[in-house]
Design a protein around this motif. Sequence first.
Motif, PDB file in Angstrom:
ATOM      1  N   ILE A 115      -1.210  -4.097  -5.389  1.00 14.61           N
ATOM      2  CA  ILE A 115      -1.226  -2.851  -4.651  1.00 14.61           C
ATOM      3  C   ILE A 115      -2.754  -2.307  -4.192  1.00 14.61           C
ATOM      4  CG2 ILE A 115      -1.356  -0.510  -5.394  1.00 14.61           C
ATOM      5  CD1 ILE A 115       0.928  -1.039  -7.536  1.00 14.61           C
ATOM      6  N   MET A 116      -2.862  -2.366  -3.028  1.00 14.07           N
ATOM      7  CA  MET A 116      -4.323  -1.910  -2.377  1.00 14.07           C
ATOM      8  C   MET A 116      -4.857  -0.593  -2.748  1.00 14.07           C
ATOM      9  SD  MET A 116      -4.955  -4.609  -0.912  1.00 14.07           S
ATOM     10  CE  MET A 116      -6.516  -4.141  -0.069  1.00 14.07           C
ATOM     11  N   GLY A 117      -5.845  -0.583  -3.637  1.00 19.25           N
ATOM     12  CA  GLY A 117      -6.438   0.584  -3.973  1.00 19.25           C
ATOM     13  C   GLY A 117      -7.248   1.433  -3.058  1.00 19.25           C
ATOM     14  N   VAL A 118      -7.755   0.704  -2.024  1.00 18.62           N
ATOM     15  CA  VAL A 118      -8.400   1.064  -1.109  1.00 18.62           C
ATOM     16  C   VAL A 118      -8.001   0.754   0.468  1.00 18.62           C
ATOM     17  CG1 VAL A 118     -10.343   1.453  -2.360  1.00 18.62           C
ATOM     18  CG2 VAL A 118     -10.006  -0.804  -1.272  1.00 18.62           C
ATOM     19  N   SER A 119      -8.501   1.080   1.475  1.00 13.20           N
ATOM     20  CA  SER A 119      -8.292   0.654   2.591  1.00 13.20           C
ATOM     21  C   SER A 119      -9.090  -0.665   2.888  1.00 13.20           C
ATOM     22  CB  SER A 119      -8.776   1.672   3.767  1.00 13.20           C
ATOM     23  OG  SER A 119      -8.051   2.775   3.647  1.00 13.20           O
ATOM     24  N   PRO A 120      -8.273  -1.811   3.451  1.00 13.56           N
ATOM     25  CA  PRO A 120      -8.919  -3.002   3.699  1.00 13.56           C
ATOM     26  C   PRO A 120     -10.434  -3.030   4.322  1.00 13.56           C
ATOM     27  CG  PRO A 120      -6.710  -3.255   4.395  1.00 13.56           C
ATOM     28  CD  PRO A 120      -7.214  -1.740   4.020  1.00 13.56           C
ATOM     29  N   GLY A 121     -11.167  -3.392   3.661  1.00 13.08           N
ATOM     30  CA  GLY A 121     -12.888  -3.471   4.035  1.00 13.08           C
ATOM     31  C   GLY A 121     -13.796  -3.708   3.195  1.00 13.08           C
ATOM     32  N   SER A 122     -15.124  -3.322   3.113  1.00 18.00           N
ATOM     33  CA  SER A 122     -15.984  -3.494   2.142  1.00 18.00           C
ATOM     34  C   SER A 122     -15.833  -3.018   0.748  1.00 18.00           C
ATOM     35  CB  SER A 122     -17.355  -2.679   2.797  1.00 18.00           C
ATOM     36  OG  SER A 122     -17.719  -3.342   3.976  1.00 18.00           O
ATOM     37  N   CYS A 143       0.821  -1.135  -0.001  1.00 12.27           N
ATOM     38  CA  CYS A 143       0.151   0.022  -0.112  1.00 12.27           C
ATOM     39  C   CYS A 143       0.883   1.240  -0.010  1.00 12.27           C
ATOM     40  CB  CYS A 143      -0.979  -0.118   1.236  1.00 12.27           C
ATOM     41  SG  CYS A 143       0.013  -0.149   2.690  1.00 12.27           S
ATOM     42  N   ASP A 144       2.248   1.074  -0.079  1.00  9.17           N
ATOM     43  CA  ASP A 144       3.001   2.227  -0.330  1.00  9.17           C
ATOM     44  C   ASP A 144       4.438   1.691  -0.995  1.00  9.17           C
ATOM     45  OD1 ASP A 144       4.164   0.623   1.958  1.00  9.17           O
ATOM     46  OD2 ASP A 144       3.709   2.236   3.345  1.00  9.17           O
ATOM     47  N   GLU A 145       5.271   2.575  -1.162  1.00  7.78           N
ATOM     48  CA  GLU A 145       6.692   2.332  -1.635  1.00  7.78           C
ATOM     49  C   GLU A 145       7.659   1.584  -0.464  1.00  7.78           C
ATOM     50  OE1 GLU A 145       8.432   5.422  -3.555  1.00  7.78           O
ATOM     51  OE2 GLU A 145       6.675   5.636  -4.662  1.00  7.78           O
ATOM     52  N   LYS A 146       7.995   0.415  -0.921  1.00  8.97           N
ATOM     53  CA  LYS A 146       8.954  -0.410   0.213  1.00  8.97           C
ATOM     54  C   LYS A 146       9.740  -1.464  -0.424  1.00  8.97           C
ATOM     55  CE  LYS A 146       5.656  -2.408   2.827  1.00  8.97           C
ATOM     56  NZ  LYS A 146       5.014  -3.377   3.629  1.00  8.97           N
ATOM     57  N   GLU A 147      10.896  -1.675   0.000  1.00  8.20           N
ATOM     58  CA  GLU A 147      11.838  -2.676  -0.499  1.00  8.20           C
ATOM     59  C   GLU A 147      11.244  -4.022  -0.380  1.00  8.20           C
ATOM     60  OE1 GLU A 147      16.360  -3.970  -0.745  1.00  8.20           O
ATOM     61  OE2 GLU A 147      15.545  -2.182   0.625  1.00  8.20           O
TER      62      GLU A 147
END
Length: 209
Positions: free
Chosen positions: A126-133, A112-116
């Motif tokens: 890539i999570m386009g939204v926050s986990p949930g509905s 959900c962000d830039e990470k190694e």
Amino acid sequence: MVLIPAVNVNNLVEFLKNLWVFRKKSILLQIDVFDGKYCQRKNYVNLFFLKLFKFSNLIEFHLMIKDVDLNLEKYLKLYPSRVCVDMDEVKDYDYCYGLAKKYGVEFGLFVCDEKEINKSVDFLVIMGVSPGSSGQAIKENVFDLINYYTTNYDILVGVDGGVNENNILKSKDVKLDFIYSGSMIFKDENPLEKFNKIQNLLKWETLSN
């Protein structure tokens, strides 16, 4: 670019209804699993019916759960095509990755962000939204993240959440491999027709670029 229908429902009736739409289609289905501990949402998933309807190798589990190490094998025993987890919820990564390989299942990670990413992994989501509905608006930084991961990693990359007809074609300008969508497909009066329409549109855009 492949469109993957995402099943994220609250009860047995909705679960069976969504499965029934694609019962005769040999396509990958994303099955979201929320345990109510990873985030506030807890949804409905029935492994028995997935096996009964012979969806096993046409499933990609997205496990939004705590204690991945303890619960992973329960889902791998269904022999899905792929499984995706949050790396922060994995205590022994080598064990989980090796277990997936033992069952012949591709192993992916949510980002959900830039990470190694310095672990063995088969694909990234890539999570386009926050986990949930389902039905949330897509985050503004998603396409920047797509560019980051497709530029820096030679790996399959997909986007899960927030995809709709207004923003889906923006993906034609990046090297995206697959897109997951739930509400855009299943809230339509004819989900199978909507799926075919969007998938054909994505194929056309890919071929024309």
